[in-house]
Scaffold this motif. Structure first.
Motif, mmCIF file in Angstrom:
data_model
loop_
_atom_site.group_PDB
_atom_site.id
_atom_site.type_symbol
_atom_site.label_atom_id
_atom_site.label_comp_id
_atom_site.label_asym_id
_atom_site.label_seq_id
_atom_site.Cartn_x
_atom_site.Cartn_y
_atom_site.Cartn_z
ATOM 1 N N SER A 80 -39.624 43.613 54.940
ATOM 2 C CA SER A 80 -38.878 44.261 53.737
ATOM 3 C C SER A 80 -39.682 45.552 53.541
ATOM 4 O O SER A 80 -40.641 45.363 53.028
ATOM 5 N N GLU A 82 -34.067 44.931 53.949
ATOM 6 C CA GLU A 82 -34.802 43.557 54.383
ATOM 7 C C GLU A 82 -34.152 43.082 55.835
ATOM 8 O O GLU A 82 -33.064 43.017 56.054
ATOM 9 N N ARG A 106 -33.204 51.768 42.806
ATOM 10 C CA ARG A 106 -33.972 51.760 44.225
ATOM 11 C C ARG A 106 -33.387 51.257 45.394
ATOM 12 O O ARG A 106 -31.958 50.370 45.158
ATOM 13 N N ILE A 118 -42.646 44.025 45.235
ATOM 14 C CA ILE A 118 -41.208 43.873 45.926
ATOM 15 C C ILE A 118 -40.759 42.208 45.620
ATOM 16 O O ILE A 118 -41.634 41.506 46.089
ATOM 17 N N ARG A 149 -39.175 48.612 50.353
ATOM 18 C CA ARG A 149 -38.495 49.199 49.136
ATOM 19 C C ARG A 149 -38.664 50.653 49.046
ATOM 20 O O ARG A 149 -39.857 51.127 48.759
ATOM 21 N N ALA A 197 -38.133 39.948 47.687
ATOM 22 C CA ALA A 197 -37.038 40.056 48.824
ATOM 23 C C ALA A 197 -36.460 38.350 48.815
ATOM 24 O O ALA A 197 -37.160 37.452 48.483
ATOM 25 N N VAL A 256 -32.892 44.144 43.041
ATOM 26 C CA VAL A 256 -33.622 45.491 43.169
ATOM 27 C C VAL A 256 -33.484 46.465 41.727
ATOM 28 O O VAL A 256 -32.466 46.369 41.334
ATOM 29 N N GLN A 309 -33.541 49.044 48.933
ATOM 30 C CA GLN A 309 -34.410 47.942 49.482
ATOM 31 C C GLN A 309 -33.798 47.570 50.740
ATOM 32 O O GLN A 309 -32.597 47.265 50.875
ATOM 33 N N SER A 342 -44.530 47.264 47.869
ATOM 34 C CA SER A 342 -43.195 47.816 48.305
ATOM 35 C C SER A 342 -42.761 47.399 49.597
ATOM 36 O O SER A 342 -41.890 47.603 50.160
#
Length: 254
Positions: free
Chosen positions: A251, A39, A35, A17, A253, A19, A31, A37, A226
């Motif tokens: 964060s 945060e 997918r 991941i 994912r 971020a 990203v 994500q 992730s």
């Protein structure tokens, strides 16, 4: 190949991941396509003291939701579900709370490959959804161009030039603000990364130029490929900058 094995193969091919939090620097990474994500800032507290004025700001759950559009771009929507403002001027006390502004960003990585200098571009718009007394009720926006350079096998340096178009303080007209930063990040231990940065913001409002600067430090811990947790502190260097800001977040994912 079964569906379950196929999903495991895709997951195994994904990079760890990446971020944009913690710290103020924005990475050039995006990203992965398809997918999602998230945060989120669990809590953020800042304090600003200017002569007889004391401003305390608390935000809970500040979140950016990102959707990978391609291997080089993603769409981001940021919002703060709860903001609390405490303003003290001499013996006067003012308090306000509510939903914050909504921000929409598009990030595109201009360079290819996984090594060497990386450059991105991020145009964004701030939509005035904040409660009265928290936001200014104006549509604003800008563009940032993050540049990431490997300084060694373990250290990376990120620059973050940005130009904002903001509403004038009197509500009539627009003006520019120029933001920049330099961020240096590297591992302290496996899965633990330390970042330090110097941030500046020159707001060219016609009523008077406001100059902000801070020195920031942040830690990020990769729980897995992730999941990442983080914490950080920002120390103001000018009168118009919050004296101190403390925060922590997470964060994920999917």
């Amino acid at each position: 190949m079964s569906a379950g094995i196929a999903l495991l193969a895709v997951a195994a091919s994904l990079p760890p991941i990446c971020a944009d939090r913690p710290a103020k620097a924005t990475g050039t990474c995006t990203v992965p396509a398809g997918r999602l994500q998230v945060e989120a800032g669990v809590a953020d507290w800042s304090l600003t003291r200017i002569q007889k004025t004391r401003t305390e700001l608390i935000t809970l759950g500040s979140t950016v939701v990102k959707l990978g559009l391609s291997n080089h771009s993603d769409l981001q929507v940021g919002f703060t579900p709860y903001t609390k403002l405490k303003l003290s001027v001499a013996a006067s006390r003012t308090r306000a709370s509510g939903f914050g502004d909504l921000t929409v960003r598009y990030k595109h990585r201009l360079t290819t490959g996984d090594t060497g200098t990386q450059v991105g571009v991020i145009p964004f718009l701030k939509l005035p959804t904040a409660a009265r007394a928290i936001g200014n009720g104006k549509l604003e926006g800008g563009v940032s161009v993050p540049v990431s350079i490997p300084a060694s096998r373990t250290l990376s340096v990120t620059f973050g030039p940005e130009v904002d178009v903001l509403a004038d303080a009197d509500g009539h007209g627009r003006h520019f603000a120029v933001v920049n930063l330099v961020n240096v990040a590297g591992p302290l231990a496996p899965r633990l990364t330390l970042a330090g940065e110097l941030w500046t913001n020159v707001n060219l409002d016609p009523s008077g130029t406001m100059k902000q600067a801070s020195v920031d430090a942040a830690l990020a811990y990769a729980v897995s490929d992730s999941v990442q947790t983080d914490t950080g502190a920002n120390i103001g260097l000018t009168r118009d900058t919050p004296d101190v800001e403390l925060y922590g977040g997470l964060s994920l994912r999917f």
